[in-house]
Write an enzyme that holds these catalytic residues in place. Structure first.
Site, short mmCIF file in Angstrom:
data_model
loop_
_atom_site.label_atom_id
_atom_site.label_comp_id
_atom_site.label_asym_id
_atom_site.label_seq_id
_atom_site.Cartn_x
_atom_site.Cartn_y
_atom_site.Cartn_z
N GLU A 75 -6.60 11.26 51.95
CA GLU A 75 -7.30 12.43 51.41
C GLU A 75 -8.59 12.71 52.18
O GLU A 75 -8.93 13.85 52.45
CB GLU A 75 -7.59 12.26 49.92
CG GLU A 75 -6.37 12.35 49.03
CD GLU A 75 -5.67 13.71 49.14
OE1 GLU A 75 -6.32 14.71 49.46
OE2 GLU A 75 -4.44 13.74 48.93
N TYR A 92 -12.29 17.62 44.06
CA TYR A 92 -10.93 17.66 44.59
C TYR A 92 -10.42 16.24 44.89
O TYR A 92 -9.34 15.84 44.43
CB TYR A 92 -10.84 18.52 45.87
CG TYR A 92 -9.53 18.26 46.57
CD1 TYR A 92 -8.36 18.84 46.08
CD2 TYR A 92 -9.44 17.37 47.63
CE1 TYR A 92 -7.13 18.55 46.64
CE2 TYR A 92 -8.22 17.07 48.20
CZ TYR A 92 -7.07 17.66 47.71
OH TYR A 92 -5.86 17.36 48.26
N ASP A 97 -8.19 22.35 46.12
CA ASP A 97 -8.82 22.47 47.43
C ASP A 97 -8.69 23.93 47.85
O ASP A 97 -8.26 24.78 47.06
CB ASP A 97 -8.17 21.50 48.43
CG ASP A 97 -6.79 21.98 48.84
OD1 ASP A 97 -6.18 22.76 48.08
OD2 ASP A 97 -6.32 21.60 49.92
#
Ligand code: SF4
Length: 332
Positions: A42, A126, A144
């Protein structure tokens, strides 16, 4: 308002047929035992495309730092070198801070709650939601830029506030299939509902999407970046034994990295023009002119007083992409 259940079903059906289900980080265990691997993916994907992350960075990073413990005890230089080429180095600096905190406060693991994840350096709403959902199998919603664009268009909100988007993502979340639902939204935003959308391929086309009645591009959320143009001259200073001179950066953007020195900071040396290249970095568009200069050992001591440090070309420190590109010109 559209029928939410029907929208969720359309999305999952599309994901089943067209989603990028074979991406490595989508096939980890969701019980927290591989949350670190999800977290690394991520963070890397925040500013870098999937294909680049997969090709050059993800697995080598995990091989070098397979867990939070290894990351927490590594030297700054080692961490930056492993991140070299990805840019936006504050990401990896925050990862190391997070690793240290997790070792001290969370028993060497990432916490599983969105709230606790958000307390860690570099983890915003996020990333916290994504790690909780993808790493710990929790039913969490988040948005996002890709998910935001899809939701804005699907529900017809041209200029929503962050809070409205968060509420929308929460309302739309399919709590029975949160993992697939969120991955599907990410894929739809990245592959179909882009800034130039391919609506005909979308599961919500033609009747379920609110934006189709007007123009999907009116819902584009991107802010126009105003770039600053910079012209710089870099110098590759080398010694008779082939060592190359670098300067250690201390500014916020490049802290801990090394760059080639600027020609005008070297004053006395004679240099030859080698070539030039263009480089973009955050809000800067840079035209870099590159020069070379071969020094004898006596003159190299003068450079040491300017903070220049020499390294063998086969054992360079972590260097910024700008200087990496400049060095590539010597191979032409
Ligand atoms: S129909 Fe077009 S604008 Fe609407 S969600 Fe699908 S791709 Fe996006």
């Amino acid at each position: 308002m559209q029928n939410i259940k029907k929208l969720q079903d359309s999305l999952l059906l599309w994901y089943e047929k067209h989603g990028r289900k074979d991406l490595i980080w989508r096939n980890f265990k969701r019980d927290g035992s591989q949350a670190y691997e999800v977290y690394v993916s991520e963070i890397m994907l925040q500013q870098t495309q999937v294909s680049r992350v997969l090709k050059d960075f993800y697995l080598p990073f995990l091989a070098r730092f397979p867990n939070l413990k290894e990351l927490s005890i590594a030297s700054e230089s080692d961490v930056l070198k492993q991140w070299q080429g990805l840019g936006y180095y504050s990401r990896v600096r925050n990862m190391q801070k997070t690793a240290i905190i997790c070792m001290q406060k969370h028993g060497g693991n990432l916490p599983s709650s969105v709230y606790e994840l958000q307390q860690l350096p570099g983890i915003g709403a996020y990333t916290a939601g994504a790690v909780a959902c993808f790493g710990f199998g929790k039913s969490a919603s988040f948005a996002d830029s890709n998910i935001r664009r899809v939701l804005c268009r699907l529900f017809g909100l041209p200029h929503p506030k962050n809070r409205e988007i968060e509420n929308l993502a929460k309302m739309f979340l399919n709590t029975k299939s949160s993992f697939d639902h969120n991955q599907a939204l990410l894929d739809l935003g990245a592959l179909i509902c882009t800034s130039n959308p391919s609506c005909i391929l979308c599961p919500f086309f033609p009747t379920q999407c609110a934006a189709i009645k007007t123009n999907p591009r009116d819902f584009d959320q991107r802010k126009k970046i105003i770039y600053k143009e910079l012209n710089i001259a870099l110098c590759i200073v080398s010694l008779p034994n082939g060592e190359i001179g670098f300067i250690r950066e201390s500014g916020k953007l490049y802290a801990g990295l090394y760059n080639l020195p600027k020609l005008d900071s070297l004053g006395f040396i004679k240099a030859q023009y080698l070539g030039s290249f263009k480089h973009s970095y955050t809000k800067y568009k840079i035209l870099a002119n590159v020069y070379t200069s071969k020094l004898d050992y006596k003159n190299s001591q003068k450079l040491a007083s300017l903070g220049i440090v020499f390294f063998p070309s086969d054992n360079l420190p972590p260097i910024a992409n700008l200087s990496k590109k400049a060095l590539k010109l010597t191979a032409l």
